[in-house]
Motif scaffolding. Structure first.
Motif, PDB file in Angstrom:
ATOM      1  N   LEU A 297       0.999  -1.193  -0.022  1.00  0.00           N
ATOM      2  CA  LEU A 297       0.099  -0.014  -0.012  1.00  0.00           C
ATOM      3  C   LEU A 297       1.072   1.123   0.184  1.00  0.00           C
ATOM      4  CD1 LEU A 297      -2.445  -1.340   2.742  1.00  0.00           C
ATOM      5  CD2 LEU A 297      -2.582  -1.500   0.493  1.00  0.00           C
ATOM      6  N   GLN A 298       0.922   2.048  -1.007  1.00  0.00           N
ATOM      7  CA  GLN A 298       1.966   2.869  -0.993  1.00  0.00           C
ATOM      8  C   GLN A 298       3.296   2.792  -0.907  1.00  0.00           C
ATOM      9  OE1 GLN A 298      -0.939   4.100  -3.011  1.00  0.00           O
ATOM     10  NE2 GLN A 298       0.509   5.787  -3.054  1.00  0.00           N
ATOM     11  N   GLY A 299       3.733   1.641  -1.501  1.00  0.00           N
ATOM     12  CA  GLY A 299       5.220   1.227  -1.078  1.00  0.00           C
ATOM     13  C   GLY A 299       6.148   1.985  -1.349  1.00  0.00           C
ATOM     14  N   ALA A 300       6.971   2.519  -0.392  1.00  0.00           N
ATOM     15  CA  ALA A 300       8.029   3.539  -0.309  1.00  0.00           C
ATOM     16  C   ALA A 300       9.451   2.981  -0.646  1.00  0.00           C
ATOM     17  CB  ALA A 300       8.280   4.283   0.779  1.00  0.00           C
ATOM     18  N   SER A 336      -1.184   5.312  -6.241  1.00  0.00           N
ATOM     19  CA  SER A 336      -1.784   6.469  -6.577  1.00  0.00           C
ATOM     20  C   SER A 336      -0.925   7.843  -7.064  1.00  0.00           C
ATOM     21  CB  SER A 336      -2.491   6.711  -5.392  1.00  0.00           C
ATOM     22  OG  SER A 336      -3.301   7.983  -5.436  1.00  0.00           O
ATOM     23  N   LYS A 337      -1.534   8.290  -7.992  1.00  0.00           N
ATOM     24  CA  LYS A 337      -0.948   9.609  -8.401  1.00  0.00           C
ATOM     25  C   LYS A 337      -1.070  10.826  -7.407  1.00  0.00           C
ATOM     26  CE  LYS A 337      -4.980  11.470 -11.020  1.00  0.00           C
ATOM     27  NZ  LYS A 337      -5.272  11.947 -12.425  1.00  0.00           N
ATOM     28  N   HIS A 338      -1.921  10.553  -6.289  1.00  0.00           N
ATOM     29  CA  HIS A 338      -2.407  11.741  -5.494  1.00  0.00           C
ATOM     30  C   HIS A 338      -1.172  11.546  -4.176  1.00  0.00           C
ATOM     31  CE1 HIS A 338      -5.708  12.741  -7.576  1.00  0.00           C
ATOM     32  NE2 HIS A 338      -6.371  11.536  -7.288  1.00  0.00           N
ATOM     33  N   ASP A 339      -0.333  10.494  -4.100  1.00  0.00           N
ATOM     34  CA  ASP A 339       0.606  10.593  -3.220  1.00  0.00           C
ATOM     35  C   ASP A 339       1.961  11.322  -3.725  1.00  0.00           C
ATOM     36  OD1 ASP A 339       2.678   9.569  -1.610  1.00  0.00           O
ATOM     37  OD2 ASP A 339       2.081   7.618  -1.504  1.00  0.00           O
ATOM     38  N   ALA A 340       1.865  12.660  -2.750  1.00  0.00           N
ATOM     39  CA  ALA A 340       2.751  13.459  -3.118  1.00  0.00           C
ATOM     40  C   ALA A 340       4.121  13.236  -2.535  1.00  0.00           C
ATOM     41  CB  ALA A 340       2.248  14.791  -2.531  1.00  0.00           C
ATOM     42  N   ALA A 341       4.018  12.630  -1.194  1.00  0.00           N
ATOM     43  CA  ALA A 341       5.190  11.838  -0.627  1.00  0.00           C
ATOM     44  C   ALA A 341       6.293  11.283  -1.598  1.00  0.00           C
ATOM     45  CB  ALA A 341       4.986  10.953   0.574  1.00  0.00           C
ATOM     46  N   LEU A 342       5.470  10.139  -2.398  1.00  0.00           N
ATOM     47  CA  LEU A 342       6.339   9.343  -3.308  1.00  0.00           C
ATOM     48  C   LEU A 342       6.228  10.018  -4.744  1.00  0.00           C
ATOM     49  CD1 LEU A 342       4.543   5.808  -2.702  1.00  0.00           C
ATOM     50  CD2 LEU A 342       6.623   6.914  -1.567  1.00  0.00           C
ATOM     51  N   ARG A 343       5.490  10.838  -5.044  1.00  0.00           N
ATOM     52  CA  ARG A 343       5.376  11.614  -6.464  1.00  0.00           C
ATOM     53  C   ARG A 343       6.535  12.703  -6.254  1.00  0.00           C
ATOM     54  NH1 ARG A 343       3.080  16.120  -7.679  1.00  0.00           N
ATOM     55  NH2 ARG A 343       1.647  16.207  -5.868  1.00  0.00           N
ATOM     56  N   ILE A 369       7.330   2.486  -5.879  1.00  0.00           N
ATOM     57  CA  ILE A 369       6.577   1.281  -6.694  1.00  0.00           C
ATOM     58  C   ILE A 369       5.235   1.882  -6.225  1.00  0.00           C
ATOM     59  CG2 ILE A 369       6.552   0.207  -4.210  1.00  0.00           C
ATOM     60  CD1 ILE A 369       6.761  -2.589  -6.426  1.00  0.00           C
ATOM     61  N   GLY A 370       5.097   2.701  -4.988  1.00  0.00           N
ATOM     62  CA  GLY A 370       3.771   3.173  -4.603  1.00  0.00           C
ATOM     63  C   GLY A 370       3.398   4.515  -5.724  1.00  0.00           C
ATOM     64  N   HIS A 371       4.106   4.943  -6.357  1.00  0.00           N
ATOM     65  CA  HIS A 371       3.762   6.071  -7.280  1.00  0.00           C
ATOM     66  C   HIS A 371       3.272   5.375  -8.736  1.00  0.00           C
ATOM     67  CE1 HIS A 371       4.789   8.873 -10.620  1.00  0.00           C
ATOM     68  NE2 HIS A 371       3.993   9.682  -9.791  1.00  0.00           N
ATOM     69  N   ASP A 372       3.893   4.460  -9.253  1.00  0.00           N
ATOM     70  CA  ASP A 372       3.470   4.165 -10.784  1.00  0.00           C
ATOM     71  C   ASP A 372       3.678   2.562 -10.646  1.00  0.00           C
ATOM     72  OD1 ASP A 372       6.234   3.896 -10.415  1.00  0.00           O
ATOM     73  OD2 ASP A 372       6.711   4.949 -12.405  1.00  0.00           O
ATOM     74  N   VAL A 401      -1.768  -2.297  -9.008  1.00  0.00           N
ATOM     75  CA  VAL A 401      -3.258  -2.042  -8.843  1.00  0.00           C
ATOM     76  C   VAL A 401      -3.247  -0.123  -8.827  1.00  0.00           C
ATOM     77  CG1 VAL A 401      -5.393  -1.817  -8.021  1.00  0.00           C
ATOM     78  CG2 VAL A 401      -4.098  -4.174  -8.210  1.00  0.00           C
ATOM     79  N   ASP A 402      -3.917   0.313  -9.845  1.00  0.00           N
ATOM     80  CA  ASP A 402      -3.941   2.014  -9.727  1.00  0.00           C
ATOM     81  C   ASP A 402      -5.244   2.161  -8.756  1.00  0.00           C
ATOM     82  OD1 ASP A 402      -4.322   4.388  -9.906  1.00  0.00           O
ATOM     83  OD2 ASP A 402      -4.161   4.662 -12.147  1.00  0.00           O
TER      84      ASP A 402
END
Length: 437
Positions: A297-300, A336-343, A369-372, A401-402
């Protein structure tokens, strides 16, 4: 949830024996094992586990007896950074209203100061002086340079030459061992680094936010200075998450499998907790079948981690190359594209660790991996969340999974990074583990 127990690890990956015994005693056919991410204290983590696990009893089939485990590992919490309310996110009355951003200014509040003192013991004077500087925001270059020196001291990094505990592993390059030099974020001119980080904060806030370094004058550099302190903690957490996974969680699960050979284990990790559960695969013996699914889940960590060959360096592979085959089921990466920490901040920090030329900007080498999702793994499947919920996920291999449609709520600087307590994501875990009705 019940039955529930916690696997508690220290920074070296040593486990609390009481937790191991408690987990081994859970009467279940399927054990959910969830590792929290960076920037979590124990109360926040326990609350996260409780909220995320809430939908599961109503989702699984009649032959499934669930057990619940939380992986608790030492990670710092910056209390002034808002985290979405896990309870409200799964309640029917939840709204799409954005979570307020951090409090104005850069001063360290008392709770954050205490957390940093526990994280970097023996550095009280340096932390006190940094707190003074962040509160006063002096405009002199000398004060900013002093702050940079203090950050290097608490992080154990020299100004030149080899660093101490905080030397970065450039995951995009496939290495997980420290580089020989000091990361650029600590070695470059502190004014330029703080300007870059201030611009990153503006980018994370999104339009119509101005570029802080351009519009705010010299004082705005202190926004970047506080982020520099946060990034110093980031490097230690990155290393620690891998250690806890490989030396702590992995062996603990192998021991559990030996004692309970029929128990089906389903790994779940949020943020750096995704790194914890993924690096635990390094300790899964070849041919073992106890890990039945892994959901990130939003892997960093690097989107190339599972790749046999890196697109930019075909002679090398990712840090976890081929380890998806240690899972007797799928490895599912929700992004998710809304994850600013990873984006914004993950690629910036990774780039700064290994390349001082152009510190700001996204490059595919540094993506999370949690960004794209999973990259450069032949045959990896990409699905929308709706498709995954409608038709399930493949029985093996890497799956992206997007989850943008639900992972979307949160304010700067992290964006939706912690917006994970949704029944839809619980259903993805159930589908990955073949536990559904």
């Amino acid at each position: 949830m019940s039955p529930y127990a916690e696997l508690v690890f220290d920074a070296q990956g040593d486990a609390d024996p009481a937790g191991l015994r408690a987990v081994a005693g859970i009467d279940a056919t399927d054990l959910l094992v969830f590792a929290h991410g960076w920037n979590s204290d124990r109360p926040t983590s326990t609350r996260l586990f409780d909220r995320f696990y809430a939908p599961f009893p109503g989702l699984v089939g009649p032959g499934v007896r669930l057990g619940y485990a939380g992986v608790v590992w030492p990670s710092i919490r910056f209390p002034d950074e808002p985290i979405p309310d896990f309870e409200s996110l799964i309640a029917p009355e939840a709204t799409d209203a954005p979570v307020p951003g951090p409090a104005a200014g850069t001063a360290l509040d008392a709770a954050t100061r205490r957390a940093l003192a526990e994280f970097w013991p023996g550095h009280g004077p340096q932390l006190d002086r940094m707190a003074e500087l962040l509160s006063a925001r002096p405009e002199s270059q000398e004060a900013l340079a002093e702050f940079g020196r203090l950050v290097r001291q608490v992080a154990g990094v020299g100004g030149t030459g080899a660093g101490g505990a905080v030397r970065a592993a450039v995951e995009g390059g496939g290495a997980d061992a420290p580089e020989s030099g000091v990361p650029a974020i600590f070695a470059e001119d502190v004014r330029e680094v703080c300007r870059t980080l201030a611009d990153g904060l503006a980018a994370a806030a999104g339009p119509p936010a101005p570029a802080l370094s351009a519009a705010g004058g010299p004082g705005a550099l202190w926004d970047g200075a506080k982020e520099l302190l946060r990034q110093a903690a980031y490097y230690e957490m990155k290393k620690r998450a891998g250690t806890v996974g490989e030396r702590g969680l992995g062996p603990a699960l192998a021991e559990l499998a030996a004692r309970r050979p029929g128990l089906r284990v389903h790994l779940i990790g949020h943020s750096f907790g995704g790194r914890v559960v993924s690096f635990s695969l390094r300790a899964v013996p070849a041919g073992a079948r106890h890990v039945k699914s892994l959901t990130l889940l939003q892997g960093a960590f690097s989107h190339y981690a599972f790749a046999d060959r890196l697109p930019h360096d075909t002679g090398r592979g990712g840090a976890l190359r081929g380890l998806q085959h240690r899972v007797d089921g799928p490895v599912v990466a929700c992004h998710s594209k809304h994850d600013a920490a990873l984006r914004v901040f993950y690629p910036m920090a990774s780039r700064m660790a290994g390349d001082s030329a152009g510190l700001l900007g996204f490059d595919a080498r540094w993506g999370a991996i949690g960004h794209d999702g999973v990259q450069a793994v032949p045959g990896a499947v990409r699905l929308t969340l709706a498709a995954a919920l409608r038709s399930g996920v493949p029985a093996s291999g890497c799956v992206s999974v997007d989850a943008t449609s639900v992972v979307r709520r949160g304010g700067p600087p992290a964006g939706a990074h912690s917006d994970i307590c949704h029944a839809e994501l619980a259903r993805v875990v159930v589908a990955a583990g073949r536990m559904g009705r």
